[in-house]
Enzyme design. Sequence first.
Site, PDB file in Angstrom:
ATOM      1  N   HIS A  54      -5.251  10.440  12.347  1.00 13.68           N
ATOM      2  CA  HIS A  54      -4.336  10.007  13.404  1.00 13.68           C
ATOM      3  C   HIS A  54      -3.318  11.111  13.695  1.00 13.68           C
ATOM      4  O   HIS A  54      -3.247  12.106  12.970  1.00 13.68           O
ATOM      5  CB  HIS A  54      -3.668   8.679  13.063  1.00 13.68           C
ATOM      6  CG  HIS A  54      -2.839   8.663  11.821  1.00 13.68           C
ATOM      7  ND1 HIS A  54      -3.359   8.858  10.562  1.00 13.68           N
ATOM      8  CD2 HIS A  54      -1.497   8.460  11.629  1.00 13.68           C
ATOM      9  CE1 HIS A  54      -2.397   8.770   9.654  1.00 13.68           C
ATOM     10  NE2 HIS A  54      -1.256   8.541  10.275  1.00 13.68           N
ATOM     11  N   HIS A  56       0.000  11.406  13.640  1.00  8.74           N
ATOM     12  CA  HIS A  56       1.287  11.601  12.983  1.00  8.74           C
ATOM     13  C   HIS A  56       1.376  12.999  12.364  1.00  8.74           C
ATOM     14  O   HIS A  56       0.403  13.512  11.811  1.00  8.74           O
ATOM     15  CB  HIS A  56       1.522  10.524  11.925  1.00  8.74           C
ATOM     16  CG  HIS A  56       1.835   9.178  12.510  1.00  8.74           C
ATOM     17  ND1 HIS A  56       1.782   8.020  11.772  1.00  8.74           N
ATOM     18  CD2 HIS A  56       2.199   8.807  13.769  1.00  8.74           C
ATOM     19  CE1 HIS A  56       2.106   6.987  12.556  1.00  8.74           C
ATOM     20  NE2 HIS A  56       2.362   7.448  13.763  1.00  8.74           N
ATOM     21  N   ASP A  58       2.502  14.301   9.715  1.00 10.25           N
ATOM     22  CA  ASP A  58       2.167  14.546   8.311  1.00 10.25           C
ATOM     23  C   ASP A  58       0.661  14.457   8.045  1.00 10.25           C
ATOM     24  O   ASP A  58       0.222  14.567   6.899  1.00 10.25           O
ATOM     25  CB  ASP A  58       2.934  13.593   7.388  1.00 10.25           C
ATOM     26  CG  ASP A  58       2.683  12.122   7.675  1.00 10.25           C
ATOM     27  OD1 ASP A  58       2.440  11.767   8.839  1.00 10.25           O
ATOM     28  OD2 ASP A  58       2.737  11.307   6.730  1.00 10.25           O
ATOM     29  N   HIS A  59      -0.114  14.292   9.102  1.00  4.70           N
ATOM     30  CA  HIS A  59      -1.573  14.310   8.986  1.00  4.70           C
ATOM     31  C   HIS A  59      -2.209  15.361   9.894  1.00  4.70           C
ATOM     32  O   HIS A  59      -3.350  15.763   9.647  1.00  4.70           O
ATOM     33  CB  HIS A  59      -2.145  12.932   9.341  1.00  4.70           C
ATOM     34  CG  HIS A  59      -1.749  11.861   8.378  1.00  4.70           C
ATOM     35  ND1 HIS A  59      -2.572  11.416   7.363  1.00  4.70           N
ATOM     36  CD2 HIS A  59      -0.593  11.157   8.262  1.00  4.70           C
ATOM     37  CE1 HIS A  59      -1.928  10.478   6.663  1.00  4.70           C
ATOM     38  NE2 HIS A  59      -0.732  10.313   7.187  1.00  4.70           N
ATOM     39  N   HIS A 110      -2.295   0.976  12.770  1.00  5.60           N
ATOM     40  CA  HIS A 110      -1.216   1.875  12.327  1.00  5.60           C
ATOM     41  C   HIS A 110      -0.826   2.771  13.503  1.00  5.60           C
ATOM     42  O   HIS A 110       0.359   2.942  13.802  1.00  5.60           O
ATOM     43  CB  HIS A 110      -1.691   2.700  11.133  1.00  5.60           C
ATOM     44  CG  HIS A 110      -0.650   3.620  10.582  1.00  5.60           C
ATOM     45  ND1 HIS A 110       0.458   3.167   9.894  1.00  5.60           N
ATOM     46  CD2 HIS A 110      -0.533   4.977  10.627  1.00  5.60           C
ATOM     47  CE1 HIS A 110       1.203   4.196   9.542  1.00  5.60           C
ATOM     48  NE2 HIS A 110       0.624   5.305   9.975  1.00  5.60           N
ATOM     49  N   ASP A 134      -4.220   6.175   7.054  1.00  8.15           N
ATOM     50  CA  ASP A 134      -3.149   5.212   6.815  1.00  8.15           C
ATOM     51  C   ASP A 134      -3.561   3.796   7.215  1.00  8.15           C
ATOM     52  O   ASP A 134      -2.722   2.976   7.582  1.00  8.15           O
ATOM     53  CB  ASP A 134      -1.891   5.627   7.583  1.00  8.15           C
ATOM     54  CG  ASP A 134      -1.194   6.822   6.945  1.00  8.15           C
ATOM     55  OD1 ASP A 134      -1.734   7.371   5.960  1.00  8.15           O
ATOM     56  OD2 ASP A 134      -0.121   7.224   7.438  1.00  8.15           O
ATOM     57  N   HIS A 173      -2.037   8.633   1.512  1.00  4.08           N
ATOM     58  CA  HIS A 173      -0.769   8.774   0.783  1.00  4.08           C
ATOM     59  C   HIS A 173      -0.895   8.280  -0.646  1.00  4.08           C
ATOM     60  O   HIS A 173      -1.713   7.412  -0.954  1.00  4.08           O
ATOM     61  CB  HIS A 173       0.345   7.953   1.457  1.00  4.08           C
ATOM     62  CG  HIS A 173       0.796   8.484   2.774  1.00  4.08           C
ATOM     63  ND1 HIS A 173       1.818   9.391   2.900  1.00  4.08           N
ATOM     64  CD2 HIS A 173       0.358   8.231   4.030  1.00  4.08           C
ATOM     65  CE1 HIS A 173       2.007   9.672   4.184  1.00  4.08           C
ATOM     66  NE2 HIS A 173       1.127   8.982   4.892  1.00  4.08           N
TER      67      HIS A 173
END
Length: 282
Positions: A54, A56, A58-59, A110, A134, A173
């Site tokens: 996805h 975001h 942090d990905h 998400h 996530d 995570h």
Amino acid sequence: MKVKVISVLEDNYMYLVIEENTKEAVVVDAAVPKRLLEIVRKEGVTLKAVLTTHHHWDHARGNEELAKVYPGLQVYGADERIGALTHKVTHNEELKFGDINVKCLFTPCHTSGHMCYFMWEENSPDAPALFSGDTLFIGGCGKFFEGTAEQMYKNLTEILGALPKDTKVFCGHEYTVRNLKFALKVEPENESVKKKLAWAKLRDDEDLPTVPSTLQEEFHYNPFLRVSEESVQKFTGKVSPVDVLRALRTEKDNFKKPQERLTPQAMLAFEWGLFGPFMGKK
């Protein structure tokens, strides 16, 4: 097929999946390109593609830099917001990298463009792998930022929950300890939760990852996969599986670990203004 687990940022995971015959590799969720490139060089592999679950940061924040380092690098995902995207994939689309097969599983909730990746190797006795981003965590599931409980229920039961039970789960995570503490609140008599939590705490103390789990294990201790169990329904006060899932997510969003609270000493320091000089700095 070899999966290299790479811990990055505060609690994120990147995964380098290596086809051992050809020494070609794909990465799932390239958040920290410098760290990834170090491991690519160390492993002596050629990076062929990026699979992004996805958009975001942090990905996906390393996609553009990797595309510059590797001209022609293929970047797969289901959301136009993903940086350097070259191939927009759809539900049940299949990809192939050497002997590694990838099935794309669309799991919106998400984020509205979340994609999981199910991988297996031809003629291999090894269990398949799910890179769940996530959507599904060990002992938990992702927050419903851009979706509904109905969507997450479908994701967890009809899409991911229907995969082979020996599937290894590699999530986005390291949330296992906090997830299982909540699971214990939901089902305080669940022995599988108690055992997994004790194991996860030991791993955490040694700074070791808790991934992967297996899908079969998740059905024993993950409350979000146990919404039809009487004990979970009793905790939520709901009966309909979707209502149970929605209530669980609300409870989890409000769940705080005791250690997240400030210590009495820190509270006193705030009251006395001892942090003022530091907080005032720009």
